[in-house]
Scaffold this motif. Sequence first.
Motif, PDB file in Angstrom:
ATOM      1  N   PHE A   1      63.809  40.289  -0.406  1.00  0.00           N
ATOM      2  CA  PHE A   1      62.478  39.925   0.129  1.00  0.00           C
ATOM      3  C   PHE A   1      62.533  39.566   1.701  1.00  0.00           C
ATOM      4  N   SER A   2      63.831  39.512   2.095  1.00  0.00           N
ATOM      5  CA  SER A   2      63.975  39.422   3.611  1.00  0.00           C
ATOM      6  C   SER A   2      63.685  40.622   4.404  1.00  0.00           C
TER       7      SER A   2
ATOM      8  N   TYR B   1      60.767  42.302   4.716  1.00  0.00           N
ATOM      9  CA  TYR B   1      59.633  42.004   5.282  1.00  0.00           C
ATOM     10  C   TYR B   1      58.957  40.901   4.775  1.00  0.00           C
ATOM     11  N   ARG B   2      58.174  40.254   5.594  1.00  0.00           N
ATOM     12  CA  ARG B   2      57.342  39.192   5.244  1.00  0.00           C
ATOM     13  C   ARG B   2      55.841  39.339   4.937  1.00  0.00           C
TER      14      ARG B   2
ATOM     15  N   ASP C   1      51.937  38.379   4.829  1.00  0.00           N
ATOM     16  CA  ASP C   1      51.336  37.162   5.370  1.00  0.00           C
ATOM     17  C   ASP C   1      50.223  36.963   4.355  1.00  0.00           C
TER      18      ASP C   1
ATOM     19  N   TYR D   1      57.134  34.241  -0.628  1.00  0.00           N
ATOM     20  CA  TYR D   1      56.575  34.204   0.812  1.00  0.00           C
ATOM     21  C   TYR D   1      55.849  33.019   1.043  1.00  0.00           C
TER      22      TYR D   1
ATOM     23  N   ALA E   1      52.515  32.490   2.816  1.00  0.00           N
ATOM     24  CA  ALA E   1      51.427  33.640   2.754  1.00  0.00           C
ATOM     25  C   ALA E   1      50.057  33.125   2.280  1.00  0.00           C
TER      26      ALA E   1
END
Length: 349
Positions: A233-234, A236-237, A239, A274, A277
Motif C-alpha cells: 500500500f505504500s 500509492y495513497r 484520498d 489509507y 482517506a
Amino acid sequence: MQTSPRTSPRRVLPTLVAAVLMACLPSLAGGAPAQAAAAPGQPGDPNIKFIGRWDTTSSSTAYTPYWAGAYYRAGFTGRTVKLKQRGTIDLWARIDNGPVKFYDDVKGTVNLTPAALSPGNHTLQVNYQVVAGSYKGDAVFQGLVLDSGATTYAPPAPARTVEFVGDSITVGTTSSQNARTAYGWLIGERLGVEHTQIAQGGACLVAAADGCVGLERQFTKLSPNAATPDWNFSRYRADAVVINLGTNDVGHGVSSAQFQSAYGSLLRKVRAAYPQAWIFALETFRGRFVPQTEAVKAAVAGGDARVSFVDTTGWLGPGDLTDSVHPNDRGHRVIADRLAPVIAARIGS
C-alpha cells in the motif's frame, strides 16, 4: 631543488573516511546499492507512471496489471511511439488529447503512430481491456519503442487518487468499453484525479465456499484471485475509497450478520491502508444489505468521521440498465453525475 608539498595525514584521513562512507551508505541504510534508472521507455523508467495494482517486482522487463482499470501514463519526445507487447491483448491508447483508439488482438511491436506526430513533447495513456474484471489476453507491458534520440519525461500528474472497490458494476460489465465507461473511470476523469477500480466481476463482500471472490479478504492482495502476495500500500495513497458491494452476496447464502461483520472488517482494512482517506459506503443499486451497511457506518461514525453512507435510492431507472443489474453507458453517466459531486465535496477536487 624543489620538493612537492606534502599533504598532512590529518587532511587525508577524513577524505578517505568520507569516500568509504559514501560507498557504503546504501548498505548502512539497510538497502541495496542504488541501480541506474532504466532506459527511456523501458519497464523501470521513472517517467512512466503505473496507476493501479501492477506487479513491477517479479520481472524487471515485464510489468503486469491486476484488477480492473489499471493504466499507465508517460510523456515522450519524438514523432512516433510503439508498444512492446509479449502476447495477444486488446488495449486502448490515447496520445495527447486526441481520441482514444482501440487495438484489437495485437501483439509484438504495436505501432501507435502510423501517421507521424508533430515534433515536440507528447503524452501517452494506455490501458488493457478487461472482461468481468479479468484482462482479456496477455496484459503485460514490456516497454515503449521511441525514435532515435528521443526520450521520456514525467507528464503533469494529478495530486489525488480515488479507489473504487466493487463487483461487475464497478468493473463496467456490459458497458461499451468496460472499465473505461464505468462510473469510477468517468468520475476520475471528470474530477481530474488518478483512479483505479479494485473490482472483479461476480465478486462478493464475503468469500463464499462456492468460489465467490470475497473482497473483504482480497482487498489487501495484489491479485483478486490469489491469496499471495499482499499488495504494497505504500505504492500509492488513495484520498478517497468508494465501496459498492453486496449485490452478489445474497445469491451465495451470506447472512445479514455475516455481511455486517465483514463490512466492518473491510472498513478497518481500508482505514489501515489509507489513514486519511474519505470512505464512501454506497447503498447497492438493487438495495441489498442496506440496513447492515448503514449500521456499520453508524457504528464507526463515533470514532471515524471520514466515513459516509451514500443513499443511492432512485439513481437508476429501467432505461439506465442493460439487464436488471448492470448499468449501460447512460446509467454509468447517471451514477457519475450523482456521485462525483459527493466525492469532490470531501476531497476538494
